[in-house]
Write an enzyme that holds these catalytic residues in place. Structure first.
Site: not given
Length: 153
Positions: A112, A128
């Protein structure tokens, strides 16, 4: 065409994660929009807000169910221009699920690197974004674009 779109989207997601590892890992956060958007490398073994940390089997199962469900739904969807938004939307959902599963299988965590500071939102990635935006569009399509009888197939 569905498969080609999913492959291109997964490749884009994996490229951004590769670049995040290459340029952000071990570095200070990079401010894209000061006080709003940062590029901040993290390794996520759970889901949003750190829930289900280390429960990789759960994420594999969810991704498998999503991809099978999307593929089944698309196989039943009429091949008409009217349904193109659904095809595209489900491509993004499948690509997001596959992109994060690739990380989990290859690395044991998800890379991330996008942080939205004003609301202290969890750090996220391109996969995402695919899933979140596609789900929002899906709700809109079902509520306002398609009539109930158009979805009986």
């Amino acid at each position: 065409m569905y498969l080609f779109a999913v492959v291109i989207l997964v490749l884009a997601d994996q490229l951004t994660k590769y670049l995040a590892v290459l340029f952000l890992k071990g570095q200070d956060p990079v401010s894209v929009l000061p006080g709003i958007l940062l590029l901040l490398y993290t390794e996520n073994t759970g889901a949003a807000f750190g829930i289900l940390k280390g429960k990789q089997w759960f994420f594999y199962a969810v991704a498998l169910i999503v991809v099978i469900g999307v593929t089944f739904f698309l196989s039943r969807l009429p091949r008409k221009k009217r349904y193109l938004p659904l095809y595209l939307d489900f491509c993004f959902i499948a690509a997001g699920a596959i992109g994060n599963v690739i990380d989990r299988m290859r690395l044991g965590y998800v890379v991330d690197f996008i942080y939205f500071k004003p609301i202290d939102f969890p750090v996220f990635n391109v996969a995402d974004i695919y899933i979140t935006c596609a789900c929002a569009v899906l709700v809109f399509l079902f509520m306002f674009y398609y009539k109930e009888d158009e979805l009986r197939f």
